[in-house]
Design a protein around this motif. Sequence first.
Motif, PDB file in Angstrom:
ATOM      1  N   SER A 183       0.870  -1.170   0.000  1.00 24.16           N
ATOM      2  CA  SER A 183       0.000   0.000   0.000  1.00 24.16           C
ATOM      3  C   SER A 183       0.909   1.223   0.000  1.00 24.16           C
ATOM      4  N   VAL A 184       0.347   2.359  -0.377  1.00 28.79           N
ATOM      5  CA  VAL A 184       1.085   3.614  -0.328  1.00 28.79           C
ATOM      6  C   VAL A 184       0.507   4.389   0.850  1.00 28.79           C
ATOM      7  N   ASN A 185       1.340   4.623   1.871  1.00 34.74           N
ATOM      8  CA  ASN A 185       0.879   5.222   3.117  1.00 34.74           C
ATOM      9  C   ASN A 185       1.581   6.546   3.368  1.00 34.74           C
ATOM     10  N   ALA A 186       0.858   7.515   3.909  1.00 38.02           N
ATOM     11  CA  ALA A 186       1.437   8.779   4.352  1.00 38.02           C
ATOM     12  C   ALA A 186       0.955   9.046   5.770  1.00 38.02           C
ATOM     13  N   ARG A 187       1.784   9.687   6.570  1.00 35.51           N
ATOM     14  CA  ARG A 187       1.442   9.997   7.957  1.00 35.51           C
ATOM     15  C   ARG A 187       1.287  11.482   8.150  1.00 35.51           C
ATOM     16  N   LEU A 188       0.281  11.854   8.946  1.00 33.82           N
ATOM     17  CA  LEU A 188       0.011  13.258   9.220  1.00 33.82           C
ATOM     18  C   LEU A 188      -0.491  13.435  10.646  1.00 33.82           C
ATOM     19  N   ASP A 189      -0.227  14.598  11.204  1.00 28.41           N
ATOM     20  CA  ASP A 189      -0.911  15.033  12.418  1.00 28.41           C
ATOM     21  C   ASP A 189      -2.027  15.940  11.926  1.00 28.41           C
ATOM     22  N   ALA A 190      -3.244  15.630  12.319  1.00 26.96           N
ATOM     23  CA  ALA A 190      -4.412  16.299  11.757  1.00 26.96           C
ATOM     24  C   ALA A 190      -5.238  16.988  12.841  1.00 26.96           C
ATOM     25  N   SER A 191      -6.314  17.585  12.409  1.00 26.75           N
ATOM     26  CA  SER A 191      -7.215  18.316  13.282  1.00 26.75           C
ATOM     27  C   SER A 191      -7.734  17.435  14.415  1.00 26.75           C
ATOM     28  N   ALA A 192      -8.089  18.057  15.516  1.00 27.08           N
ATOM     29  CA  ALA A 192      -8.614  17.407  16.718  1.00 27.08           C
ATOM     30  C   ALA A 192      -7.558  16.532  17.383  1.00 27.08           C
ATOM     31  N   GLY A 193      -6.281  16.798  17.086  1.00 26.67           N
ATOM     32  CA  GLY A 193      -5.204  16.063  17.730  1.00 26.67           C
ATOM     33  C   GLY A 193      -5.048  14.626  17.275  1.00 26.67           C
ATOM     34  N   LEU A 194      -5.582  14.291  16.102  1.00 22.12           N
ATOM     35  CA  LEU A 194      -5.483  12.921  15.624  1.00 22.12           C
ATOM     36  C   LEU A 194      -4.220  12.706  14.805  1.00 22.12           C
ATOM     37  N   HIS A 195      -3.599  11.586  15.033  1.00 26.34           N
ATOM     38  CA  HIS A 195      -2.459  11.123  14.250  1.00 26.34           C
ATOM     39  C   HIS A 195      -3.058  10.187  13.207  1.00 26.34           C
ATOM     40  N   ILE A 196      -2.889  10.491  11.914  1.00 21.80           N
ATOM     41  CA  ILE A 196      -3.588   9.717  10.890  1.00 21.80           C
ATOM     42  C   ILE A 196      -2.642   9.168   9.831  1.00 21.80           C
ATOM     43  N   THR A 197      -3.099   8.096   9.217  1.00 18.94           N
ATOM     44  CA  THR A 197      -2.484   7.537   8.022  1.00 18.94           C
ATOM     45  C   THR A 197      -3.517   7.625   6.920  1.00 18.94           C
ATOM     46  N   VAL A 198      -3.111   8.041   5.735  1.00 19.56           N
ATOM     47  CA  VAL A 198      -3.944   7.864   4.544  1.00 19.56           C
ATOM     48  C   VAL A 198      -3.221   6.817   3.714  1.00 19.56           C
ATOM     49  N   PHE A 199      -3.988   5.854   3.212  1.00 21.27           N
ATOM     50  CA  PHE A 199      -3.353   4.761   2.485  1.00 21.27           C
ATOM     51  C   PHE A 199      -4.147   4.371   1.259  1.00 21.27           C
ATOM     52  N   GLN A 200      -3.415   3.916   0.259  1.00 25.24           N
ATOM     53  CA  GLN A 200      -3.972   3.470  -1.019  1.00 25.24           C
ATOM     54  C   GLN A 200      -3.476   2.044  -1.232  1.00 25.24           C
ATOM     55  N   GLU A 201      -4.406   1.110  -1.384  1.00 23.12           N
ATOM     56  CA  GLU A 201      -4.028  -0.286  -1.611  1.00 23.12           C
ATOM     57  C   GLU A 201      -3.570  -0.467  -3.054  1.00 23.12           C
ATOM     58  N   LEU A 202      -2.434  -1.148  -3.234  1.00 25.48           N
ATOM     59  CA  LEU A 202      -1.912  -1.410  -4.572  1.00 25.48           C
ATOM     60  C   LEU A 202      -2.323  -2.786  -5.092  1.00 25.48           C
ATOM     61  N   ARG A 203      -2.733  -3.665  -4.189  1.00 27.26           N
ATOM     62  CA  ARG A 203      -3.174  -5.016  -4.552  1.00 27.26           C
ATOM     63  C   ARG A 203      -4.471  -5.327  -3.823  1.00 27.26           C
ATOM     64  N   THR A 204      -5.227  -6.262  -4.369  1.00 26.38           N
ATOM     65  CA  THR A 204      -6.463  -6.685  -3.714  1.00 26.38           C
ATOM     66  C   THR A 204      -6.123  -7.479  -2.455  1.00 26.38           C
ATOM     67  N   LEU A 205      -7.094  -7.670  -1.601  1.00 28.46           N
ATOM     68  CA  LEU A 205      -6.898  -8.467  -0.395  1.00 28.46           C
ATOM     69  C   LEU A 205      -6.465  -9.886  -0.750  1.00 28.46           C
ATOM     70  N   ASP A 206      -7.063 -10.473  -1.783  1.00 29.99           N
ATOM     71  CA  ASP A 206      -6.678 -11.822  -2.208  1.00 29.99           C
ATOM     72  C   ASP A 206      -5.228 -11.861  -2.679  1.00 29.99           C
ATOM     73  N   GLU A 207      -4.799 -10.839  -3.417  1.00 33.32           N
ATOM     74  CA  GLU A 207      -3.409 -10.781  -3.882  1.00 33.32           C
ATOM     75  C   GLU A 207      -2.443 -10.623  -2.713  1.00 33.32           C
ATOM     76  N   ARG A 208      -2.804  -9.784  -1.754  1.00 28.41           N
ATOM     77  CA  ARG A 208      -1.940  -9.576  -0.585  1.00 28.41           C
ATOM     78  C   ARG A 208      -1.859 -10.823   0.277  1.00 28.41           C
ATOM     79  N   ALA A 209      -2.923 -11.609   0.322  1.00 30.88           N
ATOM     80  CA  ALA A 209      -2.953 -12.817   1.143  1.00 30.88           C
ATOM     81  C   ALA A 209      -1.898 -13.835   0.723  1.00 30.88           C
ATOM     82  N   THR A 210      -1.413 -13.737  -0.526  1.00 31.99           N
ATOM     83  CA  THR A 210      -0.387 -14.670  -0.993  1.00 31.99           C
ATOM     84  C   THR A 210       1.014 -14.203  -0.641  1.00 31.99           C
TER      85      THR A 210
END
Length: 154
Positions: free
Chosen positions: A118-145
């Motif tokens: 996956s492509v992940n980025a980390r940010l400190d965001a509003s309301a004091g939340l630490h967040i990751t935004v992520f984009q999956e590059l493979r399906t769950l079935d593909e990752r399971a292998t």
Amino acid sequence: MSSPEVPASPVRQLRLVVEADDYEAAVRFYRDVLGLPEQAAFSSGDDARVVILDAGRATLEIANPAQKRMIDEVEVGRQVAPRIRVAFEVDDTAATTDRLVAGGAAQLAPPTTTPWQSVNARLDASAGLHITVFQELRTLDERATLDGFGTDPS
């Protein structure tokens, strides 16, 4: 012979409740900048206010301390996350990260391709939340292998 039916989860929704000192800024960031649609909003005469934003499908990710440290190392290169981190799956991590930074978030690490594909980025965001935004590059079935994926045997 038919296979046994897997019971549905008794939980119908996961709702993460966050107290925000600057309520308007938090609503503006998560609803207007990140783009979570408003599902409902309630207020009372004593200035109590809440908005419920639709974040799509919810999961609860439970990680042991070693996994949390490993994820921080892969995504950021150092330990940064508090005990709770909120992750949002998006279609385009880079564009979303740019939009969130323009909307007031502090980028801790740029979009990074992880070993779990996956492509992940980390940010400190509003309301004091630490967040990751992520984009999956493979399906769950593909990752399971991939090595290290599967279900917890315990």
